[in-house]
Design a protein around this motif. Structure first.
Motif, PDB file in Angstrom:
ATOM      1  N   UNK A   1      -1.056 -16.476  15.009  1.00 55.32           N
ATOM      2  CA  UNK A   1      -0.310 -15.323  14.541  1.00 55.32           C
ATOM      3  C   UNK A   1      -1.034 -14.709  13.352  1.00 55.32           C
ATOM      4  N   UNK A   2      -1.015 -13.387  13.324  1.00 51.77           N
ATOM      5  CA  UNK A   2      -1.562 -12.676  12.171  1.00 51.77           C
ATOM      6  C   UNK A   2      -0.522 -11.677  11.681  1.00 51.77           C
ATOM      7  N   UNK A   3      -0.553 -11.395  10.384  1.00 52.53           N
ATOM      8  CA  UNK A   3       0.395 -10.473   9.747  1.00 52.53           C
ATOM      9  C   UNK A   3      -0.373  -9.213   9.377  1.00 52.53           C
ATOM     10  N   UNK A   4       0.093  -8.049   9.870  1.00 51.78           N
ATOM     11  CA  UNK A   4      -0.654  -6.805   9.695  1.00 51.78           C
ATOM     12  C   UNK A   4       0.181  -5.701   9.057  1.00 51.78           C
ATOM     13  N   UNK A   5      -0.540  -4.819   8.360  1.00 55.29           N
ATOM     14  CA  UNK A   5       0.053  -3.579   7.866  1.00 55.29           C
ATOM     15  C   UNK A   5      -1.036  -2.526   7.783  1.00 55.29           C
ATOM     16  N   UNK A   6      -0.634  -1.252   7.873  1.00 49.71           N
ATOM     17  CA  UNK A   6      -1.561  -0.131   7.700  1.00 49.71           C
ATOM     18  C   UNK A   6      -1.423   0.371   6.275  1.00 49.71           C
ATOM     19  N   UNK A   7      -2.553   0.701   5.658  1.00 45.76           N
ATOM     20  CA  UNK A   7      -2.493   1.182   4.289  1.00 45.76           C
ATOM     21  C   UNK A   7      -3.707   1.993   3.896  1.00 45.76           C
ATOM     22  N   UNK A   8      -3.509   2.769   2.849  1.00 41.58           N
ATOM     23  CA  UNK A   8      -4.584   3.564   2.257  1.00 41.58           C
ATOM     24  C   UNK A   8      -5.203   2.773   1.110  1.00 41.58           C
ATOM     25  N   UNK A   9      -6.535   2.670   1.070  1.00 40.28           N
ATOM     26  CA  UNK A   9      -7.165   1.979  -0.059  1.00 40.28           C
ATOM     27  C   UNK A   9      -7.037   2.806  -1.342  1.00 40.28           C
ATOM     28  N   UNK A  10      -7.129   2.124  -2.462  1.00 41.84           N
ATOM     29  CA  UNK A  10      -7.060   2.770  -3.780  1.00 41.84           C
ATOM     30  C   UNK A  10      -8.454   2.698  -4.393  1.00 41.84           C
ATOM     31  N   UNK A  11      -9.040   3.840  -4.765  1.00 43.51           N
ATOM     32  CA  UNK A  11     -10.400   3.821  -5.319  1.00 43.51           C
ATOM     33  C   UNK A  11     -10.449   3.129  -6.690  1.00 43.51           C
ATOM     34  N   UNK A  12     -11.642   2.665  -7.044  1.00 41.98           N
ATOM     35  CA  UNK A  12     -11.838   1.916  -8.290  1.00 41.98           C
ATOM     36  C   UNK A  12     -11.402   2.687  -9.526  1.00 41.98           C
ATOM     37  N   UNK A  13     -11.669   3.990  -9.584  1.00 42.71           N
ATOM     38  CA  UNK A  13     -11.300   4.724 -10.794  1.00 42.71           C
ATOM     39  C   UNK A  13      -9.784   4.808 -10.965  1.00 42.71           C
ATOM     40  N   UNK A  14      -9.038   4.809  -9.880  1.00 33.03           N
ATOM     41  CA  UNK A  14      -7.574   4.793  -9.966  1.00 33.03           C
ATOM     42  C   UNK A  14      -7.106   3.386 -10.349  1.00 33.03           C
ATOM     43  N   UNK A  15      -7.714   2.362  -9.773  1.00 31.05           N
ATOM     44  CA  UNK A  15      -7.379   0.980 -10.149  1.00 31.05           C
ATOM     45  C   UNK A  15      -7.642   0.765 -11.639  1.00 31.05           C
ATOM     46  N   UNK A  16      -8.713   1.363 -12.158  1.00 31.34           N
ATOM     47  CA  UNK A  16      -9.014   1.264 -13.596  1.00 31.34           C
ATOM     48  C   UNK A  16      -7.865   1.835 -14.430  1.00 31.34           C
ATOM     49  N   UNK A  17      -7.233   2.888 -13.949  1.00 34.40           N
ATOM     50  CA  UNK A  17      -6.113   3.513 -14.672  1.00 34.40           C
ATOM     51  C   UNK A  17      -4.845   2.669 -14.586  1.00 34.40           C
ATOM     52  N   UNK A  18      -4.723   1.856 -13.529  1.00 34.28           N
ATOM     53  CA  UNK A  18      -3.517   1.057 -13.329  1.00 34.28           C
ATOM     54  C   UNK A  18      -3.547  -0.276 -14.086  1.00 34.28           C
ATOM     55  N   UNK A  19      -4.707  -0.846 -14.263  1.00 33.44           N
ATOM     56  CA  UNK A  19      -4.795  -2.179 -14.878  1.00 33.44           C
ATOM     57  C   UNK A  19      -4.179  -2.262 -16.275  1.00 33.44           C
ATOM     58  N   UNK A  20      -4.295  -1.240 -17.140  1.00 31.87           N
ATOM     59  CA  UNK A  20      -3.666  -1.359 -18.463  1.00 31.87           C
ATOM     60  C   UNK A  20      -2.129  -1.488 -18.421  1.00 31.87           C
ATOM     61  N   UNK A  21      -1.504  -1.113 -17.324  1.00 41.70           N
ATOM     62  CA  UNK A  21      -0.056  -1.226 -17.190  1.00 41.70           C
ATOM     63  C   UNK A  21       0.397  -2.660 -16.967  1.00 41.70           C
TER      64      UNK A  21
END
Length: 178
Positions: A1-21
């Motif tokens: 069995x495998x568990x799947x979902x569809x999703x949009x990746x988040x680019x590194x520059x956006x991840x950089x903005x999220x990490x301080x939170x």
């Protein structure tokens, strides 16, 4: 069995903005930036032949590229917070892509998650976090704005459980937009 979902990746520059939170919230289990994504549809556990059918069918979805942005934060679990997230601004293109992913799964007899689509990027899962703490964290970061960035592809991700550790999300298929 495998568990799947569809999703949009988040680019590194956006991840950089999220990490301080990712601080200052009692009971938070902060997600690694490699887990950041915008879920389009969660499909759950399935056998590999069904997963292969889903891959083919989702690959036939035609959708344009579109821009995404983050506008504030929030939490799930009105009285007992279960997670905190960055809010992704809704767009017609995003709504259509999510709806098509879910419809495609439904046509194959895969029951997608019944929760209404709310575009977001999960930052932490919460364990016994007081409501007041989630509210204070949300109030502190509500001013967050990030983006825009262009969604030019989406993935079929596998969620791999590891005993005693956080799950790992691996992209197993890539679908271009536009």
């Amino acid at each position: 069995m495998i568990r799947l979902f569809a999703g949009l990746p988040v680019p590194d520059d956006i991840a950089d903005r999220l990490e301080p939170l990712m601080t200052g919230l009692e009971g938070a289990r902060w997600r690694d930036r490699s887990h950041f994504h915008v879920t389009l549809g969660f499909f759950g556990d399935m056998i590999e032949p069904v997963a292969a059918e889903l891959d083919i069918a989702i690959g036939e979805i035609e959708a344009p590229q579109f821009d995404l942005s983050i506008e504030g934060v929030g939490w799930f679990g009105r009285k007992e917070p279960s997670s905190v997230f960055a809010t992704v601004k809704r767009t017609p293109e995003l709504d259509v892509l999510a709806r098509e992913c879910r419809r495609t799964a439904d046509r194959l007899g895969i029951e997608p998650d019944a929760k209404p689509f709310k575009p977001h990027i999960t930052l932490a899962y919460l364990n016994n976090s007081p409501l007041q703490a989630a509210m204070a964290w949300s109030e502190r970061w509500q001013v967050l704005r990030a983006g825009p960035w262009t969604a030019d592809r989406f993935h079929l991700f596998e969620s791999i459980s590891r005993p005693g550790k956080k799950s790992v999300y691996e992209p197993v298929a890539d679908y271009p937009l536009g």
